[in-house]
Every structure is written in structure tokens, then in C-alpha cells.
Write a protein that holds these residues in place. Structure first.
Motif, PDB file in Angstrom:
ATOM      1  N   LEU A 129       0.806  -1.214  -0.028  1.00  0.00           N
ATOM      2  CA  LEU A 129       0.080   0.008  -0.005  1.00  0.00           C
ATOM      3  C   LEU A 129       0.733   1.355   0.017  1.00  0.00           C
ATOM      4  O   LEU A 129       2.054   1.216   0.691  1.00  0.00           O
ATOM      5  CB  LEU A 129      -0.706   0.016   1.269  1.00  0.00           C
ATOM      6  CG  LEU A 129      -1.868  -1.125   1.727  1.00  0.00           C
ATOM      7  CD1 LEU A 129      -1.710  -1.236   3.345  1.00  0.00           C
ATOM      8  CD2 LEU A 129      -3.159  -0.687   1.193  1.00  0.00           C
TER       9      LEU A 129
ATOM     10  N   VAL B 244      -8.011  -9.100   2.524  1.00  0.00           N
ATOM     11  CA  VAL B 244      -7.805  -8.981   1.119  1.00  0.00           C
ATOM     12  C   VAL B 244      -6.596 -10.329   0.630  1.00  0.00           C
ATOM     13  O   VAL B 244      -5.411  -9.959   0.449  1.00  0.00           O
ATOM     14  CB  VAL B 244      -6.784  -7.548   0.755  1.00  0.00           C
ATOM     15  CG1 VAL B 244      -6.518  -7.146  -0.503  1.00  0.00           C
ATOM     16  CG2 VAL B 244      -7.648  -6.451   1.541  1.00  0.00           C
TER      17      VAL B 244
ATOM     18  N   HIS C 181      -3.960  -6.597  -3.458  1.00  0.00           N
ATOM     19  CA  HIS C 181      -4.750  -5.399  -3.967  1.00  0.00           C
ATOM     20  C   HIS C 181      -4.559  -5.446  -5.244  1.00  0.00           C
ATOM     21  O   HIS C 181      -3.751  -6.063  -6.150  1.00  0.00           O
ATOM     22  CB  HIS C 181      -4.063  -4.222  -3.334  1.00  0.00           C
ATOM     23  CG  HIS C 181      -4.047  -4.333  -1.929  1.00  0.00           C
ATOM     24  ND1 HIS C 181      -5.181  -3.795  -1.205  1.00  0.00           N
ATOM     25  CD2 HIS C 181      -3.362  -4.540  -0.704  1.00  0.00           C
ATOM     26  CE1 HIS C 181      -4.903  -3.679   0.140  1.00  0.00           C
ATOM     27  NE2 HIS C 181      -3.925  -4.178   0.578  1.00  0.00           N
ATOM     28  N   SER C 182      -5.711  -4.983  -6.009  1.00  0.00           N
ATOM     29  CA  SER C 182      -5.602  -4.400  -7.316  1.00  0.00           C
ATOM     30  C   SER C 182      -5.285  -5.847  -8.381  1.00  0.00           C
ATOM     31  O   SER C 182      -4.853  -5.446  -9.241  1.00  0.00           O
ATOM     32  CB  SER C 182      -4.545  -3.312  -7.827  1.00  0.00           C
ATOM     33  OG  SER C 182      -5.003  -2.405  -6.823  1.00  0.00           O
TER      34      SER C 182
ATOM     35  N   TYR D  28     -13.230  -6.518  -2.445  1.00  0.00           N
ATOM     36  CA  TYR D  28     -13.244  -5.598  -3.592  1.00  0.00           C
ATOM     37  C   TYR D  28     -14.489  -5.193  -3.612  1.00  0.00           C
ATOM     38  O   TYR D  28     -14.798  -4.142  -4.035  1.00  0.00           O
ATOM     39  CB  TYR D  28     -12.784  -6.426  -4.925  1.00  0.00           C
ATOM     40  CG  TYR D  28     -11.291  -6.764  -5.313  1.00  0.00           C
ATOM     41  CD1 TYR D  28     -10.381  -7.324  -4.017  1.00  0.00           C
ATOM     42  CD2 TYR D  28     -10.714  -6.122  -6.140  1.00  0.00           C
ATOM     43  CE1 TYR D  28      -9.371  -7.560  -4.432  1.00  0.00           C
ATOM     44  CE2 TYR D  28      -9.360  -6.546  -6.463  1.00  0.00           C
ATOM     45  CZ  TYR D  28      -8.651  -7.194  -5.661  1.00  0.00           C
ATOM     46  OH  TYR D  28      -7.046  -7.448  -5.739  1.00  0.00           O
TER      47      TYR D  28
END
Ligand SMILES: Cc1ncc(COP(=O)(O)O)c(C=O)c1O
Length: 444
Positions: A37, A55, A59-60, A281
Motif C-alpha cells: 500500500l 484482502v 490488492h488490485s 473488492y
């Protein structure tokens, strides 16, 4: 907008969880990718807790981002009495990966409301009232779910709902029941006490036992297989249902699809999950029931509903998540990398006597810090503000760029399941630096 202005606006116009608002001093996060992050000043943090242990895929992830984008462009929302392709497909996938005879899912927005619906279903199905839960457990922040969790987060809303009965914990490191006994011996005694509580409460009044499949934020205190076998016997003997909370321990967290799969004899009647279902998400929770319970509701009304039940974006995100768990073998990965994490934590325990206990499995582990290994006095007391050494540990994490969960004298290591071995070493090195700050407080 400057970082200070963002913080100010957040403080001026929003309320934060579980805190006196005046003490809220948040980091402003700007973007994230994989296990990292970045804050608004460009500083990088390793996500050592997968945020709130949700998560799981990191992420992403492009596969999930695309699935959400495709779905939003096609059909964003219909009310829950309508059918959609993603809802049915996700229900089928959940039936495929959950253990035993679990087949039908009621979708919610997160863990707490999935627990609420599980308790409601258990009460409607059995025609009985009481739900039995552990003291050291957490099941969500809504009213009945918060009563169900014995964790101190319930204290603000006590006495809560009247039909929760709390049970003793299989907490081998601290419970006097385990003194001079093995884990299994102590677990059997705790299970006997639980049967005694059912008898005292009245088996005709007891609807369900609700337990986390693998203990989570209360400190990862997990019993051995004999405990779960006895719980299954008690549930069967007194016509109760077993609700297994897999909100945190599901989706590969412990190296199995669901934490309860570490125990072969156990057959959940209702499984509750959320968190890693979508890896955060889009919010989504699930209350999954067996064929038998589902059949009961063929001619009994399921008294419950939510505007956003089975939201199409959440369903699309969950399908894509399950595809990622499968295609990237994240369940096995958690099991294997969990061994690397455990070795690293054990090495730290050799170096830092403040580590009193290391618990957990897969990428779901915690260290418990003590002032003295013989007395086991916690480095920071239960349910009280952090003492100086814990404040120093937290400060070091922030300075070195590590974001994780720290509660009382527990430091959690629950990173995203996509973490690499090298990134595990990077996190462990920061833990090492933080524990150096605590070493002088050890009174050995
Ligand atoms: C085991 C368990 N159950 C339920 C919940 C509640 O989930 P949510 O915060 O999504 O409502 C949590 C959240 O941490 C949890 O850890």
C-alpha cells in the motif's frame, strides 16, 4: 489536497470504528498493488495483515478488477427476488468449494449480517432459542452478532440480546484448565463443560453452537481435533445445529479452503463467510446451509432480506476471486508459505524472549508477547490501552512501513496469500526491529 487536509476532512465529517473519535489519527492511503500500500506522501507499506484479514488475493488484482468493470457496464443491480447469471453461478461455486452437504447460499453484505441470518435460520429451523458461543470469539458488530462474540467489542452494547449463552475457551496458553495437562486433555475437559452448559441451559432451548472454524481476531486460540469431535457429538445428541463462522478463516487463510477442514469429523449445518469471498473488492457475505435446512424453507418462510442481497458487482467479484484462488493455487500456497512464516516467527522467538507463544497455521498466525515466559504476564494487558513497549512496537511498524493488526499483547501475521517468500522475510525483518524495542521490557 494536502495529507493534513484529507485527515481533517475525514475527522470533521466521518466517524471511525471502535474508537473514541478524538484519538483518531489515521494514515491516508492512496493506492495499493499486490501486498503493498502507498500513503499519500508516497511511502510504501507492506500489508502484513491483508487489512482486516480479508484482502486474500492482494490488492488490485487485474482479473477481479476486470470482472467488476465488465459487470458494472452490463447490469449493476436488480432487487434480490430477481435471478441473475452471476448469482446462480456464484452459488454453485460456493457449493463446490465448501465442505460436506452445504449447498444453498443466502447472500448478505458482510460477515455480521451473514451471522445474523445464520442465527435466525438456526432458530427458525430448530424452533429453539439459545445460541451458544465462545467468550474468545468475534462474530460481527451488529447487535445480535456483537452479543454472540464474547470478545470485549460486545461490552458497549451489553446486555445485548438475551438468547446468547457463552462457553469456555480452549485457550491452552492461559486457561487454568490446561495447567499440567496436554492440549487434548484440556480440550476434552472444555468440551465436557460445554455439554454440561447445554444440560443446564436445557437442550430443548438450545438451537445452535456457533464457533469460528479457526479462531481469529480474539487471538487464534485453536483446539485439537478431539474438541471438535466432541462438539459434533453434543450437537447431534441434543438436536442442535452447528454454525461454523468462516468469515476470517475461510478462503485459504489457514491453508485449507475453510478452517474447519482441519477437522475431518465435523459437518457444519450452516457455514458463514465473507472477507476473502471477495477479498474486499466489493462487500459480500454468505450464509450457506445444507440441503436439509434448505428443504425446510421450501414450505416455511425465510424471514429475512436485504436490499443489496446478491448484488451483481459483489457476485462478479466473488466469482473472479474464486477463479484466482484456483488458478494461482492460493490454498496450497498459504499452507506452504505458512511453514516459512512459522519458521521465521520461531526464529524470532529464539531471539526475543518477549515472544511467549506462537499460534496458528497457514498465513494465519499470531505472536503473544509477555513480560516473563514463566509467569506469562502479558506485555500489555487484556482489553486495556497499549503499554509503552506496545506503543514502541506500533511506532516501529509505522516507521519501517508495515501495516498489521496489533491487539493488547498480540501481533498478527496474516498477509495476503499471494505474498512471496522474499516478502515474508521483508516483513519478518520489520517484526525483528520492532521486537528489539520491546526486549528491554522483558523481566526474565
Ligand atoms: C470471525 C468473524 N466473524 C464475523 C466477522 C464480521 O464480519 P464483518 O466485519 O464483515 O461484518 C468478523 C470480522 O472481523 C470475523 O472475524
Amino acid at each position: 489536497m494536502s495529507t493534513a487536509s484529507v485527515v481533517q476532512q475525514n475527522r470533521d465529517y466521518t466517524l471511525t470504528s471502535w474508537s473514541a473519535q478524538g484519538s483518531w489519527n489515521p494514515i491516508v492511503f492512496d493506492h495499493a498493488e499486490g501486498v503493498y500500500l502507498w500513503d499519500s506522501e508516497g511511502k510504501r507499506y507492506i500489508d502484513w495483515s491483508a487489512q482486516l484479514v480479508n484482502v486474500n488475493i492482494g490488492h488490485s488484482h487485474p482479473h477481479v478488477v476486470k470482472a467488476i468493470q465488465d459487470q458494472v457496464a452490463k447490469l449493476t443491480y436488480v432487487q434480490p427476488s430477481h435471478a441473475t447469471e452471476v448469482r446462480g453461478r456464484l452459488g454453485e461455486m460456493i457449493a463446490e468449494v465448501t465442505p460436506g452437504d452445504l449447498t444453498k447460499t443466502f447472500f448478505t453484505l458482510g460477515g455480521a449480517d451473514a451471522i445474523e441470518n445464520a442465527m435466525k435460520i438456526a432458530r427458525l429451523y430448530t424452533g429453539k432459542d439459545k445460541i451458544l458461543t465462545r467468550y474468545k470469539s468475534y462474530h460481527g458488530g451488529t447487535f445480535a452478532a456483537a452479543t454472540a462474540g464474547g470478545d470485549p467489542r460486545r461490552l458497549g452494547i451489553e446486555p445485548g440480546v438475551p438468547w446468547i449463552v457463552r462457553l469456555p475457551d480452549p485457550y491452552a496458553y492461559r486457561s487454568p484448565i490446561y495447567s499440567g495437562r496436554t492440549q487434548e486433555e484440556g480440550d476434552l475437559i472444555v468440551a465436557e463443560l460445554i455439554e454440561e452448559i447445554v444440560l443446564q441451559e436445557g437442550p430443548k432451548q438450545c438451537a445452535a453452537i456457533l464457533l469460528e472454524g479457526y479462531s481469529g481476531s480474539s487471538g487464534i486460540m485453536q483446539p485439537s481435533a478431539v474438541f471438535w469431535s466432541r462438539i459434533q457429538e453434543i450437537v447431534n445428541r441434543y438436536d442442535m445445529v452447528l454454525i461454523v463462522d468462516e468469515v476470517m478463516s475461510g478462503w485459504g487463510r489457514t491453508g485449507e479452503w475453510f478452517g474447519i477442514e482441519h477437522y475431518a469429523d465435523v459437518k457444519p449445518d450452516i457455514l458463514v463467510t465473507a472477507k476473502g469471498l471477495t477479498s474486499g473488492y466489493v462487500p459480500l457475505g454468505a450464509t450457506v446451509v445444507t440441503d436439509k435446512i434448505a428443504a425446510f424453507f421450501n414450505d416455511h418462510v425465510l424471514q429475512g432480506g436485504l436490499t443489496y442481497s446478491a448484488h451483481t458487482l459483489a457476485c462478479a467479484a466473488a466469482i473472479a476471486n474464486i477463479e484466482v484462488y484456483r488458478s494461482e493455487n492460493l490454498i496450497e500456497r498459504s499452507r506452504e508459505l505458512g511453514k516459512v512464516l512459522r519458521r521465521g516467527l520461531m526464529d524470532l522467538a529464539e531471539k526475543h524472549p518477549v515472544i511467549g507463544d506462537v499460534r496458528g497455521t497457514g498465513l494465519h498466525q499470531v505472536i503473544e508477547l509477555v513480560k516473563n515466559r514463566t509467569t506469562r504476564e502479558p506485555l500489555s494487558p487484556f482489553n486495556a490501552p497499549f503499554t509503552e513497549p506496545m506503543q514502541k512496537i506500533n511506532k516501529t511498524f509505522k516507521e519501517h512501513g508495515l501495516s498489521t493488526l496489533v491487539r493488547w499483547n498480540y501481533v498478527f501475521s496474516t498477509p495476503p496469500l499471494i505474498i512471496t517468500e522474499e516478502q515474508i522475510q521483508e516483513g519478518l525483518a520489520i517484526l525483528d526491529a520492532a521486537l528489539e524495542q520491546a526486549d528491554p521490557y522483558y523481566q526474565g
